[in-house]
Design an enzyme around this catalytic site. Structure first.
Site, PDB file in Angstrom:
ATOM      1  N   ARG A 245      40.911  48.046  46.947  1.00  0.00           N
ATOM      2  CA  ARG A 245      40.377  48.513  45.672  1.00  0.00           C
ATOM      3  C   ARG A 245      41.368  49.488  45.047  1.00  0.00           C
ATOM      4  O   ARG A 245      41.976  50.304  45.740  1.00  0.00           O
ATOM      5  CB  ARG A 245      39.018  49.216  45.858  1.00  0.00           C
ATOM      6  CG  ARG A 245      37.879  48.287  46.250  1.00  0.00           C
ATOM      7  CD  ARG A 245      37.497  47.364  45.101  1.00  0.00           C
ATOM      8  NE  ARG A 245      36.345  46.513  45.424  1.00  0.00           N
ATOM      9  CZ  ARG A 245      36.428  45.307  45.948  1.00  0.00           C
ATOM     10  NH1 ARG A 245      37.628  44.804  46.235  1.00  0.00           N
ATOM     11  NH2 ARG A 245      35.336  44.597  46.183  1.00  0.00           N
ATOM     12  N   GLU A 273      40.370  46.848  35.968  1.00  0.00           N
ATOM     13  CA  GLU A 273      40.560  45.465  36.393  1.00  0.00           C
ATOM     14  C   GLU A 273      41.859  44.884  35.852  1.00  0.00           C
ATOM     15  O   GLU A 273      42.552  44.131  36.542  1.00  0.00           O
ATOM     16  CB  GLU A 273      39.375  44.609  35.949  1.00  0.00           C
ATOM     17  CG  GLU A 273      39.415  43.197  36.499  1.00  0.00           C
ATOM     18  CD  GLU A 273      38.156  42.414  36.206  1.00  0.00           C
ATOM     19  OE1 GLU A 273      38.107  41.222  36.545  1.00  0.00           O
ATOM     20  OE2 GLU A 273      37.203  42.999  35.638  1.00  0.00           O
ATOM     21  N   HIS A 292      43.895  39.985  41.088  1.00  0.00           N
ATOM     22  CA  HIS A 292      42.812  39.963  42.083  1.00  0.00           C
ATOM     23  C   HIS A 292      42.601  38.536  42.600  1.00  0.00           C
ATOM     24  O   HIS A 292      41.487  37.994  42.567  1.00  0.00           O
ATOM     25  CB  HIS A 292      41.520  40.519  41.483  1.00  0.00           C
ATOM     26  CG  HIS A 292      40.564  41.049  42.514  1.00  0.00           C
ATOM     27  ND1 HIS A 292      39.462  41.797  42.193  1.00  0.00           N
ATOM     28  CD2 HIS A 292      40.539  40.926  43.869  1.00  0.00           C
ATOM     29  CE1 HIS A 292      38.796  42.123  43.285  1.00  0.00           C
ATOM     30  NE2 HIS A 292      39.433  41.607  44.317  1.00  0.00           N
TER      31      HIS A 292
END
Length: 334
Positions: A245, A273, A292
Site C-alpha cells: 500500500r 491511486e 496496481h
C-alpha cells in the site's frame, strides 16, 4: 453440517462478476448449489427476501454484511470471498453470529509474489534503465561500462512483513544466490530461519539490503513506516519495491531520493491511486510505475474463483473450509 444443496447468493460488483468469468462460474456453481439470482447483487438492501440464503459468494464491491442484513438472512451460515481481505464487508456482527468465513487471500498472494520476484531480478539487473538507454541511443553500446554493479549474485534482499505474500517471495528466492533478511515484529528468529530468512529489525534491514520489498499490512501503526530517516539509511543504488500500500511509504521523501538518483524504485501502489500528473516520478529513468497490476488479473482470477468453488464444495461435504478467516488475526493483517 451444511444443507445438501444450499442456496447461494452472489454479492459483488457487476464488473467484478464479469471479470471473474460469470458464465463459467455459474455453470459449476449451479452444479453445487441453488443460485438465488443469476446476476450479482451490489446492494443487499435491494434484495427483498434473504430468508432462504445459506451462503454468500462475495467479491470486490460487496456491501457490508451487517446486523440489518443478517436479521433478514436467518439461514446464512457461510460467506465465501473470491478475493483477499474481508475487512471491507465482514462486520463484527458476522463473527458474533458465528458465520463461517473463508477467502482466497492465499491464492491472491501468488501473482503478487511472482511480480515481486520479477521486480527484484529486473531491478538489480537495471533492466529498466538499460532498456530506456538503449531506446534513446539505439546503438551497440555494451552494458558493462554503463552498469558496472548490476546483477543479483550475492545480493541482499530485505522483506518487510512476513505476510502470506512476503513468505511466498522468500520461498521463490530460495533457488537464487541471495541473502534474505526479514523484519516483522510478530516473527521470532527461529520461525524466520525456518522460512529461509534472517530476522533483523527494520532499521538494520533497510541499511543492509540491496533491495527492500514491502509486504506489511496497511494499519495505523505501519503508516509511513518507510519514512525519510529510513530511506536515508538505504544504500546508494538500492531498490525499493512496493506492492503493498502506498501509505506505508513517505512518498514525498521517497520522491526526493528518486529525483536525486540515489535510489531506484518499483512502485505498483502510491498514496493516491494515480499519481498527480505533474509528479516527477512519471519520467524518472530509475523508477518503474505500474497501475496496481501485481494482484490477480485476467486469467489469474480463475484461480480465485476455483478456490472459492472448491471451498463451497468442501463446506457442502463436511461443513469446513480449508482457508478459514481467523477474526483474531484481522487486526494485524491486510
Amino acid at each position: 453440517m451444511s444443507p445438501t444443496r444450499p442456496t447461494v447468493l452472489v454479492a459483488m460488483s457487476s464488473a467484478a462478476w464479469a471479470e471473474m468469468g460469470a458464465a463459467r462460474t455459474l455453470e459449476r456453481l449451479g452444479d453445487l448449489a441453488r443460485i438465488a439470482t443469476p446476476t450479482p447483487i451490489e446492494d443487499l438492501a435491494d434484495v427483498p427476501d434473504l430468508a432462504d440464503v445459506d451462503v454468500l459468494l462475495t467479491g470486490w464491491g460487496c456491501p457490508p454484511v451487517d446486523a440489518a442484513v443478517l436479521d433478514r438472512a436467518p439461514r446464512l451460515r457461510a460467506i465465501i470471498h473470491t478475493a483477499g481481505s474481508v475487512k471491507h464487508h465482514i462486520t463484527q456482527d458476522c463473527w458474533d453470529r458465528g458465520i463461517a468465513v473463508t477467502s482466497a487471500v492465499e491464492q491472491n498472494a501468488v501473482p503478487v509474489a511472482e511480480f515481486t520476484l520479477a521486480a527484484i531480478l529486473f531491478a538489480q539487473k537495471r533492466v529498466i534503465e538499460a532498456s530506456r538507454d538503449y531506446a534513446n541511443r539505439r546503438d551497440k553500446r555494451s552494458g558493462s561500462p554503463a552498469y558496472p554493479f548490476v546483477g543479483n549474485y550475492r545480493r541482499t534482499v530485505g522483506i518487510v512483513g512476513a505476510s502470506r505474500i512476503g513468505r511466498r517471495v522468500i520461498e521463490l528466492l530460495r533457488p537464487f544466490d541471495m541473502d534474505v533478511l526479514l523484519a516483522d515484529p510478530f516473527v521470532d528468529a527461529t520461525e524466520a530461519q525456518s522460512i529461509g530468512a534472517a530476522l533483523v529489525d527494520l532499521d538494520e534491514l533497510v541499511a543492509a539490503a540491496d533491495t527492500v520489498s514491502i509486504h506489511a499490512p496497511s494499519l495505523p501503526e505501519t503508516e509511513r513506516m518507510i519514512d525519510r530517516r529510513r530511506l536515508s539509511l538505504m544504500r546508494d543504488g538500492a531498490v525499493l519495491i512496493n506492492t503493498a500500500r502506498g501509505a506505508l511509504v513517505d512518498e514525498e521523501a521517497l520522491t526526493d531520493e528518486l529525483v536525486s538518483g540515489r535510489l531506484h524504485a518499483v512502485l505498483d501502489v502510491t498514496v493516491d491511486e494515480v499519481l498527480a500528473a505533474d509528479s516527477p516520478l512519471w519520467g524518472l529513468p530509475n523508477v518503474l510505475l505500474t497501475p496496481h497490476v501485481a494482484g490477480s488479473l485476467g486469467g489469474e482470477l480463475e484461480r480465485l474463483v476455483d478456490h472459492a468453488l472448491d471451498e463451497l464444495e468442501r463446506w457442502i461435504t463436511d461443513g469446513t473450509f480449508s482457508t478459514p478467516v481467523d477474526p483474531t488475526r484481522l487486526g494485524s493483517s491486510a
